[in-house]
Design a protein around this motif. Structure first.
Motif, PDB file in Angstrom:
ATOM      1  N   LEU A  69      19.771   8.435  85.057  1.00 49.99           N
ATOM      2  CA  LEU A  69      19.448   9.853  85.196  1.00 49.99           C
ATOM      3  C   LEU A  69      20.386  10.526  86.189  1.00 49.99           C
ATOM      4  O   LEU A  69      20.896  11.625  85.935  1.00 49.99           O
ATOM      5  CB  LEU A  69      17.994  10.012  85.646  1.00 49.99           C
ATOM      6  CG  LEU A  69      17.489  11.442  85.861  1.00 49.99           C
ATOM      7  CD1 LEU A  69      17.635  12.271  84.591  1.00 49.99           C
ATOM      8  CD2 LEU A  69      16.035  11.425  86.326  1.00 49.99           C
ATOM      9  N   GLU A  78      23.860  10.896  84.600  1.00 50.34           N
ATOM     10  CA  GLU A  78      23.906  12.011  83.652  1.00 50.34           C
ATOM     11  C   GLU A  78      23.976  13.344  84.388  1.00 50.34           C
ATOM     12  O   GLU A  78      24.739  14.243  83.999  1.00 50.34           O
ATOM     13  CB  GLU A  78      22.677  11.967  82.747  1.00 50.34           C
ATOM     14  CG  GLU A  78      22.572  13.113  81.742  1.00 50.34           C
ATOM     15  CD  GLU A  78      23.656  13.091  80.688  1.00 50.34           C
ATOM     16  OE1 GLU A  78      23.893  14.142  80.059  1.00 50.34           O
ATOM     17  OE2 GLU A  78      24.260  12.023  80.474  1.00 50.34           O
ATOM     18  N   LEU A 106      15.968  16.655  90.607  1.00 47.28           N
ATOM     19  CA  LEU A 106      15.574  15.808  89.487  1.00 47.28           C
ATOM     20  C   LEU A 106      14.156  15.286  89.659  1.00 47.28           C
ATOM     21  O   LEU A 106      13.623  15.267  90.770  1.00 47.28           O
ATOM     22  CB  LEU A 106      16.535  14.621  89.358  1.00 47.28           C
ATOM     23  CG  LEU A 106      18.004  14.935  89.121  1.00 47.28           C
ATOM     24  CD1 LEU A 106      18.816  13.645  89.080  1.00 47.28           C
ATOM     25  CD2 LEU A 106      18.192  15.726  87.831  1.00 47.28           C
ATOM     26  N   GLN A 150       9.601  11.219  83.833  1.00 48.69           N
ATOM     27  CA  GLN A 150       9.833  10.740  82.470  1.00 48.69           C
ATOM     28  C   GLN A 150      10.042   9.229  82.436  1.00 48.69           C
ATOM     29  O   GLN A 150       9.491   8.532  81.583  1.00 48.69           O
ATOM     30  CB  GLN A 150      11.041  11.447  81.858  1.00 48.69           C
ATOM     31  CG  GLN A 150      11.253  11.129  80.373  1.00 48.69           C
ATOM     32  CD  GLN A 150      10.078  11.551  79.521  1.00 48.69           C
ATOM     33  OE1 GLN A 150       9.717  12.723  79.501  1.00 48.69           O
ATOM     34  NE2 GLN A 150       9.448  10.599  78.838  1.00 48.69           N
ATOM     35  N   GLN A 151      10.826   8.715  83.401  1.00 49.91           N
ATOM     36  CA  GLN A 151      11.081   7.279  83.448  1.00 49.91           C
ATOM     37  C   GLN A 151       9.786   6.505  83.746  1.00 49.91           C
ATOM     38  O   GLN A 151       9.506   5.476  83.124  1.00 49.91           O
ATOM     39  CB  GLN A 151      12.135   6.961  84.525  1.00 49.91           C
ATOM     40  CG  GLN A 151      13.560   7.301  84.137  1.00 49.91           C
ATOM     41  CD  GLN A 151      13.820   8.797  84.061  1.00 49.91           C
ATOM     42  OE1 GLN A 151      13.146   9.589  84.705  1.00 49.91           O
ATOM     43  NE2 GLN A 151      14.802   9.187  83.263  1.00 49.91           N
ATOM     44  N   VAL A 204      16.654   4.636  88.315  1.00 50.28           N
ATOM     45  CA  VAL A 204      16.931   6.038  87.983  1.00 50.28           C
ATOM     46  C   VAL A 204      18.434   6.300  87.989  1.00 50.28           C
ATOM     47  O   VAL A 204      18.865   7.449  87.920  1.00 50.28           O
ATOM     48  CB  VAL A 204      16.222   6.995  88.968  1.00 50.28           C
ATOM     49  CG1 VAL A 204      14.727   7.009  88.731  1.00 50.28           C
ATOM     50  CG2 VAL A 204      16.534   6.627  90.424  1.00 50.28           C
ATOM     51  N   LEU A 262      17.487  17.811  81.638  1.00 52.00           N
ATOM     52  CA  LEU A 262      17.045  16.672  82.429  1.00 52.00           C
ATOM     53  C   LEU A 262      15.727  16.933  83.136  1.00 52.00           C
ATOM     54  O   LEU A 262      15.100  16.016  83.644  1.00 52.00           O
ATOM     55  CB  LEU A 262      18.110  16.329  83.498  1.00 52.00           C
ATOM     56  CG  LEU A 262      19.512  16.019  82.980  1.00 52.00           C
ATOM     57  CD1 LEU A 262      20.408  15.653  84.137  1.00 52.00           C
ATOM     58  CD2 LEU A 262      19.478  14.880  81.956  1.00 52.00           C
TER      59      LEU A 262
END
Length: 312
Positions: free
Chosen positions: A293, A296, A146, A150-151, A290, A310
Motif C-alpha cells: 500500500l 503504491e 492512508l 482494507q488489509q 502494508v 487508495l
C-alpha cells in the motif's frame, strides 16, 4: 516530477523500507545513520540525490525521540544535498496522543512535531491511521493519510468467522469501527470507558448485542494491552463466543505482549508499521504487511497521480 525516485530509511523500521523499495523495484538509498561517541545522531548520505524525488521511511516509534531526530536530520541532509522534493513517510506518527491540551500548562506535542518536520524541510507527509485525524491540520504542507482497514478487513474475511460483530473499544473509535463493519458485513457494538489516568481505562458500559457472536475489537493502536484485554473480558462476560482484535499500530509498550498472551483473545492482528520483537506467535499476534500500500502511494505521488483510490 522529472527526478529519479529514491527511498531512504532511518533505523526505526528498515525492514519495512526495504519491502517498500522491493515493491517499487528499486534499491534502498544508501545512508549512514548512526551515532557519534557522545550520543549525538549522525547522518551522512552516500548516494547523489540532486534533483531527485526522495521518500524517507521512518516511523517515530520507540525510542520515539531518537527516531524523530533521525528523521529530521535525514530530511535536512536531503534538502541540503539539493533533492528536488522530500516526502516524510511516517507509517506510525509518534506523539499523536498528545494532540490537545487535557489540562492547563501542557504542550500540544503533536503540533510541535509537525512544525519540526516542516522546518527540517519536508515538502509533504505520507502517514497511516493517525490517532487523531485532526493532526493533518497541524501541517502547512500536503498530508496523505492512508488507512490499513482494507488489509485488516481482507484478513478477517479470510477467516470466515461465524456471526461477527465489530466492537469499538471506546466512543471515539465508533466511526472507525462502523467503517470496518461495513467492509466485512457485520454488526456493531460500542464499549464506553473512561481514563482516570494516562494508559489506564475502565469499562463502564456496552451498547450492542454480542451474545453468541464472534467479537472483533477494532482500534488504531495497541499500547499497553490493558484496555484491549479488559475489553475482551467484558465481551466474553456479555456472552461473546470468541474475541479477536485488529489494530494498525502494534506499539506493545512495556509488557503488553505477555499480557495479551495470557488473555482469552483468539488472535490479535496488527500491521508492520512498527517493527516487532518478542514471541508474537506465543501471544497469538499476527502481523500483516502494508508495504504494498505504501509503495503504491509513493508511486502515485511520484507520478503526480490521485491517491483517492487508495482511501476507498
Amino acid at each position: 516530477m522529472d527526478g529519479r525516485l529514491l527511498v531512504f530509511s532511518g533505523n526505526a523500521n528498515e525492514a519495512l523500507a526495504r519491502e517498500i523499495a522491493t515493491n517499487l523495484r528499486i534499491g534502498l538509498g544508501r545512508a549512514l545513520v548512526g551515532q557519534f561517541k557522545n550520543g549525538e545522531t549522525r547522518v551522512k548520505l552516500q548516494d547523489n540525490v540532486r534533483g531527485c524525488d526522495v521518500f524517507v521511511v521512518q516511523p517515530t516509534c520507540s525510542p520515539v525521540d531518537h527516531h524523530l531526530m533521525e528523521l529530521l536530520l535525514l530530511i535536512d541532509a536531503l534538502r541540503r544535498a539539493s533533492a528536488a522534493r522530500v516526502t516524510a513517510v511516517i507509517p506510525y506518527y509518534g506523539y499523536a496522543k498528545q494532540e490537545k491540551k487535557t489540562s492547563g500548562r501542557e504542550p500540544i506535542s503533536a503540533k510541535l512535531v509537525a512544525n519540526l518536520i516542516r522546518t527540517a524541510g519536508a515538502d509533504r507527509v505520507l502517514t497511516m491511521d493517525l490517532h487523531a485525524p485532526a493532526i493533518e491540520g497541524f501541517f502547512d504542507i500536503p498530508v496523505d493519510h492512508l488507512q490499513a482497514a482494507q488489509q485488516l478487513a481482507d484478513y478477517i474475511r479470510s477467516l470466515n468467522l461465524p456471526n461477527p460483530v465489530v466492537v469499538s473499544p471506546d466512543t471515539g473509535g465508533v466511526g472507525r469501527a462502523n467503517r470496518f463493519r461495513e467492509r466485512i458485513g457485520a454488526g456493531l457494538a460500542i464499549i464506553a470507558k473512561q481514563r482516570p489516568e494516562p494508559d489506564v481505562a475502565e469499562v463502564l458500559e456496552m451498547v450492542g448485542d454480542v451474545e453468541g457472536k464472534t467479537a472483533i475489537i477494532v482500534d488504531d493502536m495497541i499500547s499497553t494491552g490493558g484496555t484491549l484485554v479488559e475489553a475482551a473480558q467484558a465481551l466474553l462476560d456479555r456472552g461473546a463466543r470468541s474475541v479477536y482484535a485488529c489494530a494498525t499500530h502494534g506499539v506493545f509498550a512495556s509488557d503488553a505482549v505477555p499480557i495479551i498472551g495470557r488473555s482469552d483473545l483468539v488472535e490479535t492482528i496488527v500491521t508492520n508499521t512498527i517493527p516487532q520483537t518478542g514471541n508474537l506467535t506465543e501471544a497469538r499476534i499476527r502481523t500483516i504487511s502494508v508495504a504494498p500500500l505504501f509503495a503504491e502511494a509513493i508511486m502515485r505521488i511520484h507520478k503526480d497521480l490521485s491517491l483517492s483510490a487508495l482511501f476507498s
